[in-house]
Motif scaffolding. Structure first.
Motif, mmCIF file in Angstrom:
data_model
loop_
_atom_site.group_PDB
_atom_site.id
_atom_site.type_symbol
_atom_site.label_atom_id
_atom_site.label_comp_id
_atom_site.label_asym_id
_atom_site.label_seq_id
_atom_site.Cartn_x
_atom_site.Cartn_y
_atom_site.Cartn_z
ATOM 1 N N THR A 387 -8.226 32.236 32.328
ATOM 2 C CA THR A 387 -7.580 31.537 33.448
ATOM 3 C C THR A 387 -6.991 30.218 32.985
ATOM 4 N N GLY A 388 -6.010 29.723 33.743
ATOM 5 C CA GLY A 388 -5.366 28.474 33.387
ATOM 6 C C GLY A 388 -6.332 27.305 33.348
ATOM 7 N N TYR A 389 -7.318 27.289 34.252
ATOM 8 C CA TYR A 389 -8.284 26.186 34.298
ATOM 9 C C TYR A 389 -9.073 26.110 32.994
ATOM 10 N N TRP A 390 -9.617 27.242 32.560
ATOM 11 C CA TRP A 390 -10.428 27.229 31.347
ATOM 12 C C TRP A 390 -9.571 27.144 30.086
ATOM 13 N N MET A 391 -8.300 27.511 30.183
ATOM 14 C CA MET A 391 -7.398 27.300 29.058
ATOM 15 C C MET A 391 -7.182 25.807 28.841
ATOM 16 N N ARG A 392 -6.986 25.071 29.942
ATOM 17 C CA ARG A 392 -6.827 23.616 29.824
ATOM 18 C C ARG A 392 -8.126 22.969 29.336
ATOM 19 N N ALA A 393 -9.254 23.481 29.806
ATOM 20 C CA ALA A 393 -10.542 22.940 29.349
ATOM 21 C C ALA A 393 -10.710 23.164 27.849
ATOM 22 N N TRP A 394 -10.337 24.349 27.384
ATOM 23 C CA TRP A 394 -10.436 24.627 25.948
ATOM 24 C C TRP A 394 -9.516 23.708 25.148
ATOM 25 N N LEU A 395 -8.296 23.512 25.630
ATOM 26 C CA LEU A 395 -7.356 22.666 24.900
ATOM 27 C C LEU A 395 -7.871 21.234 24.805
ATOM 28 N N VAL A 396 -8.509 20.741 25.876
ATOM 29 C CA VAL A 396 -9.075 19.392 25.840
ATOM 30 C C VAL A 396 -10.188 19.301 24.804
ATOM 31 N N MET A 397 -11.113 20.264 24.829
ATOM 32 C CA MET A 397 -12.220 20.247 23.878
ATOM 33 C C MET A 397 -11.731 20.441 22.437
ATOM 34 N N PHE A 398 -10.728 21.285 22.276
ATOM 35 C CA PHE A 398 -10.185 21.516 20.939
ATOM 36 C C PHE A 398 -9.500 20.261 20.406
ATOM 37 N N ALA A 399 -8.763 19.567 21.293
ATOM 38 C CA ALA A 399 -8.112 18.321 20.875
ATOM 39 C C ALA A 399 -9.141 17.268 20.483
ATOM 40 N N LEU A 400 -10.200 17.121 21.284
ATOM 41 C CA LEU A 400 -11.263 16.175 20.944
ATOM 42 C C LEU A 400 -11.948 16.574 19.639
ATOM 43 N N PHE A 401 -12.111 17.878 19.431
ATOM 44 C CA PHE A 401 -12.702 18.375 18.181
ATOM 45 C C PHE A 401 -11.840 17.993 16.979
ATOM 46 N N LEU A 402 -10.516 18.163 17.085
ATOM 47 C CA LEU A 402 -9.620 17.806 15.979
ATOM 48 C C LEU A 402 -9.648 16.304 15.719
ATOM 49 N N LEU A 403 -9.629 15.509 16.790
ATOM 50 C CA LEU A 403 -9.682 14.050 16.615
ATOM 51 C C LEU A 403 -11.021 13.624 16.006
ATOM 52 N N GLY A 404 -12.099 14.248 16.451
ATOM 53 C CA GLY A 404 -13.404 13.913 15.885
ATOM 54 C C GLY A 404 -13.488 14.264 14.410
ATOM 55 N N ASN A 405 -12.945 15.417 14.011
ATOM 56 C CA ASN A 405 -12.932 15.786 12.595
ATOM 57 C C ASN A 405 -12.084 14.822 11.777
ATOM 58 N N THR A 406 -10.959 14.403 12.362
ATOM 59 C CA THR A 406 -10.099 13.446 11.653
ATOM 60 C C THR A 406 -10.830 12.131 11.414
ATOM 61 N N VAL A 407 -11.512 11.635 12.442
ATOM 62 C CA VAL A 407 -12.288 10.402 12.287
ATOM 63 C C VAL A 407 -13.408 10.604 11.270
ATOM 64 N N ASN A 408 -13.996 11.787 11.241
ATOM 65 C CA ASN A 408 -15.097 12.051 10.314
ATOM 66 C C ASN A 408 -14.637 12.055 8.860
ATOM 67 N N LEU A 409 -13.332 12.216 8.642
ATOM 68 C CA LEU A 409 -12.806 12.157 7.276
ATOM 69 C C LEU A 409 -12.689 10.722 6.766
ATOM 70 N N LEU A 410 -12.746 9.735 7.676
ATOM 71 C CA LEU A 410 -12.746 8.340 7.243
ATOM 72 C C LEU A 410 -14.114 8.020 6.661
ATOM 73 N N LEU A 411 -14.140 7.499 5.455
ATOM 74 C CA LEU A 411 -15.410 7.354 4.746
ATOM 75 C C LEU A 411 -16.071 5.993 4.939
ATOM 76 N N PRO A 412 -15.438 4.861 4.597
ATOM 77 C CA PRO A 412 -16.115 3.580 4.847
ATOM 78 C C PRO A 412 -16.086 3.216 6.331
ATOM 79 N N ALA A 413 -17.030 2.382 6.729
ATOM 80 C CA ALA A 413 -17.099 1.929 8.120
ATOM 81 C C ALA A 413 -16.091 0.806 8.359
#
Length: 822
Positions: A387-413
């Motif tokens: 459904t469109g509702y859960w498709m949007r929910a997935w896209l939000v979680m997937f986007a946050l997942f990609l951003l979180g992985n990108t931040v996790n690639l930064l090594l020093p604080a």
């Protein structure tokens, strides 16, 4: 040899000149004495006897003296010859070894290239040390320590490989040098001949040899010096790498022990150390690139295997899609089967999620790439399915997942990174609460997804609190793990769904009866996956989630050490891991063999049948089992000579106790080579008729027209009378008997009968249909219509249709036969 010949000539001259005349005189005197009258000439006898004794004594003394002199000369000559021969042998051996050393030096170690490579490794070490040993900033970070540890471990592996190569080369040179030096210590080289000519010849030879080996000896010494210096450099760097790895482990233990303690000031507090953010990004990209490059090079074989599995899975799903569509195209709705909508994407999701565990200790950047590719493929599969509702929910979680992985690639604080972490955590809390409290749960098939989303909210709340109050590492770990946990859960749920759906569709398409497929029970009345799938899902999710925490290593490393520790049984050493791999390889080889047999037995592809592929399946299966068996024993560490003894003992046991089994196995091999029957052939064996479904190790399976499978031992296939209807062609002769009354216009009836088979495309044009007068009975005349069906599998349908056409044709000419039968 010349001196020896001259001495022999001298001895022969001495023998002729002195010794032989003396012996002759002694013989004459003895003869004269024996002819005298003993009683009358006693005085003469005494005189002659005295003279005789005196002459004999002189003769024997002369002979003994000559013999002693000759003996001394012969011994001296022999010693001279032995000495010369031995000296020549040693000199030649020295020359040979020196030339071997020269050749080894010419082909040998590229010290310049090694020095350049070591400088490159040292440069990588300097890059890796940034943020760990130098420019450490205000706090050590888990990601920087872990990435640096992985790079340093690879650098250590490379350096140890070079060290081993240098050490082996050095040991070879030292061995050659020691062997040559041991030859120089031989006393025989310094024993000089008393013969001046022989002595001069020996001195000249030593002079020539010395000139030949002097340059080589100098190069030898120089190479040993250079390699010794290189060894010192390599050993020093190895010690540095080992010490650095130990320091990183100490740092990680300290961070793990202080995970809940304050590491930096509060988020709004003073900044103790400032480093430009663009410099942090650049350093993180370089380190991440090094870790990824090293890992891909080391695991290229596993990556190739993963790609091969994706291709095979895509081919299987594409074939399944074509078969599914061909069954009833107008009734098939692919929208209800996501696994068939995009076979390649479905294969990527299934294979990447199932086989990501084959990679040992992957760096985060590598495994994150696999997750991202899999999630992108799943996003496309979601289109127009969920459904469109859960498709949007997935896209939000997937986007946050990609951003979180990108931040996790930064090594020093850094302070900017902390603000980014706080923003992502708050966004995760808001998105998670919205889905948990106001989500349309009734649209979800897997209700457990809501639980994973709630877990996101909890982890992000912890991340916000830890970030504000200076617990940097805990904050970053919770933020990344939260988004990772929900995306992995959804990926695994859909992997199970796609896998379960593909198996159920395969069972439907290939007409597999029963609820057990590949040793897994499936409920035909419910599309829900078996419980064992969910057990593996939870285990896999936990392993991937726990990898983000250093505490997981404290549990995993002892288990790895326990599995890899060698245990000795007599002269044989094994590990728990090798035993597990042994049984796993055997299981997989057996499973692959069964899968090949399964799809071959349920494959109605006429191309494969015409190519005779089916009869080779037994050989393919035996090859797979044999290769698997050899690989299993190789992994276990069983030497081939002992394996030969084991197989020989098994052969003796088989010969006595399993003769019938061996007979059937050999019969199967004969069937595979001679091909009297092939998979897909229509045969009759021992009163049983049907289609050959498979040819196995011990027996063959024949599918009868009634739907049952008849299992016939391979020995019976060859020993009984085998009728193969489709060995050379698949046509079949069909006879229809038509009885007509006396007085019927036979020519007209024959003309009608001849025309009917030619109107059906399933009937061969040649041989042409014929009509024969079979019998002349009391009330009727029997006519026989004979024609050939192209495919024996269709002969019953063809006959039925011809009889219907015959009835229609007879009605058109107002003719009613007496009866018709086969």
């Amino acid at each position: 040899m010349k001196y020896r010949l001259e001495n022999n000539t001298h001895r022969r001259h001495l023998l002729l000149k002195f010794i032989l005349p003396a012996i002759f005189n002694l013989f004459i005197q003895a003869t004269a004495f024996s002819q005298e009258d003993t009683a009358g000439h006693k005085a003469v006898y005494d005189s002659v006897a005295a003279n005789y004794n005196q002459a004999a004594s002189k003769l024997f003394y002369s002979i003994s003296q000559s013999g002693a002199i000759e003996e001394k000369k012969n011994i001296a000559e022999y010693n001279e010859d032995t000495l010369s021969t031995r000296q020549d042998e040693i000199i030649e051996e020295i020359k040979r070894l020196t030339l071997e050393a020269k050749s080894y030096l010419e082909k040998g170690l590229d010290t310049t290239g090694l020095s350049v490579e070591l400088k490159k490794i040292e440069h990588w070490y300097e890059i890796t040390s940034d943020g760990v040993f130098v420019k450490t900033g205000s706090v050590q970070t888990n990601r920087n320590l872990q990435t640096s540890y992985e790079i340093l471990r690879e650098l250590l592996t490379r350096t140890l490989a070079r060290k081993s190569y240098v050490d082996d080369y050095y040991r070879k040179l030292v061995s050659l040098r020691n062997t040559i030096d041991s030859l120089y210590t031989k006393k025989v080289l310094y024993t000089l001949s008393t013969d001046s000519a022989v002595l001069m010849r020996y001195v000249n030879k030593l002079t020539v040899v010395s000139r030949e080996i002097k340059p080589i000896d100098s190069s030898f010494k120089l190479a040993l010096t250079n390699i010794s210096d290189l060894q010192t450099t390599v050993n020093k760097f190895v010690n540095t790498l080992n010490a650095s790895l130990e320091k990183i482990e100490t740092f990680q233990e300290e961070l793990s022990g202080n995970r809940f303690r304050r590491e930096v000031n509060n988020l709004g507090g003073a900044i103790r150390h400032v480093r430009p953010f663009n410099e942090i990004i650049e350093m993180s990209l370089i380190k991440g690139g090094l870790a990824l490059t090293f890992y891909v090079r080391n695991e290229i074989s596993l990556i190739s295997l993963l790609l091969l599995l994706v291709v095979l899975a895509a081919l299987f799903l594409s074939s399944l899609k074509r078969r599914f569509e061909s069954r009833a195209p107008e009734n098939q709705n692919l929208q209800s089967h996501p696994v068939l909508r995009y076979p390649v994407l479905s294969a990527i999701v299934i294979i990447l999620n199932l086989f990501q565990f084959i990679f040992p200790d992957p760096p985060f950047i590598f495994i994150a790439l696999l997750w991202t590719i899999s999630a992108l493929a799943l996003t496309i599969l979601f289109r127009k399915f969920i459904t469109g509702y859960w498709m949007r929910a997935w896209l939000v979680m997937f986007a946050l997942f990609l951003l979180g992985n990108t931040v996790n690639l930064l090594l020093p604080a850094s302070r900017p990174e902390r603000w980014i972490i706080l923003t992502l955590s708050i966004a995760g809390i808001l998105a998670g609460l919205t889905l948990v409290l106001m989500g349309r749960r009734h649209q979800l098939k897997e209700k457990l997804v809501i639980g994973f989303i709630a877990f996101v909210v909890i982890l992000q709340a912890v991340s916000v609190f830890a970030n504000i109050y200076g617990r940097y590492n805990l904050s970053k770990t919770c933020m990344v793990s939260g988004f990772l946990n929900v995306v992995l859960a959804i990926l695994f749920f859909w992997t199970i769904r796609l896998l379960n759906e593909s198996i159920l569709l395969a069972r439907e398409v290939y007409n597999i009866s029963g609820t057990k497929v590949f040793n897994i029970n499936f409920d035909s009345d419910d599309s829900k996956a078996p419980s064992i799938f969910y057990v593996f899902l939870i285990i896999g999710w936990f392993v991937l989630f726990a990898r983000n925490f250093y505490a997981f290593r404290l549990i995993a490393d002892p288990i790895k050490n326990f599995i890899s520790q060698k245990r000795t049984i007599g002269d044989f050493s094994i590990t728990i891991g090798s035993v597990l791999q042994f049984f796993l390889i055997l299981y997989l080889s057996g499973m692959i063999s069964k899968i090949i047999s399964f799809f071959a037995s349920h494959n109605n592809d006429t191309v494969l049948q015409k190519a005779g592929i089916g009869s080779w399946l037994l050989l393919i299966r035996i090859s797979i089992i044999t290769i698997g068996l050899l690989l299993a024993f190789a992994v276990l560490g069983v030497p081939m000579d002992r394996l030969t003894i084991i197989l020989s003992a098994l052969g003796v046991g088989i010969g006595f106790g399993l003769q019938s089994l061996v007979n059937n196995l050999v019969s199967g091999l004969i069937i595979s080579f001679e091909k009297p029957v092939n998979v897909g052939d229509v045969v009759e064996i021992g009163g049983q008729s049907g289609t050959v479904k498979s040819i196995g190790f011990r027996s063959s399976v024949i599918a009868t027209g009634l739907g049952s499978d008849v299992i016939i031992p391979n020995g019976n296939v060859l020993n009984n009378n085998l009728v193969n209807w489709t060995r050379d062609n698949s046509s079949k002769s069909i006879d229809i008997i038509v009885s007509v009354a006396h007085g019927t216009d036979l020519q007209k009836v024959i003309q009608v009968l001849k025309q009917l088979p030619g109107q059906d495309d399933r009937v061969l044009k040649f041989p042409r249909p014929v009509v024969l007068i079979k019998d002349y009975k009391e009330n009727t005349i029997d006519l026989q219509l004979q024609f050939w069906a192209k495919n024996i599998r269709e002969w019953a349908a063809v006959k039925s249709d011809i009889i219907l056409a015959m009835d229609s044709a007879f009605q058109a000419i107002h003719f009613r036969p007496g009866n018709h039968e086969i």
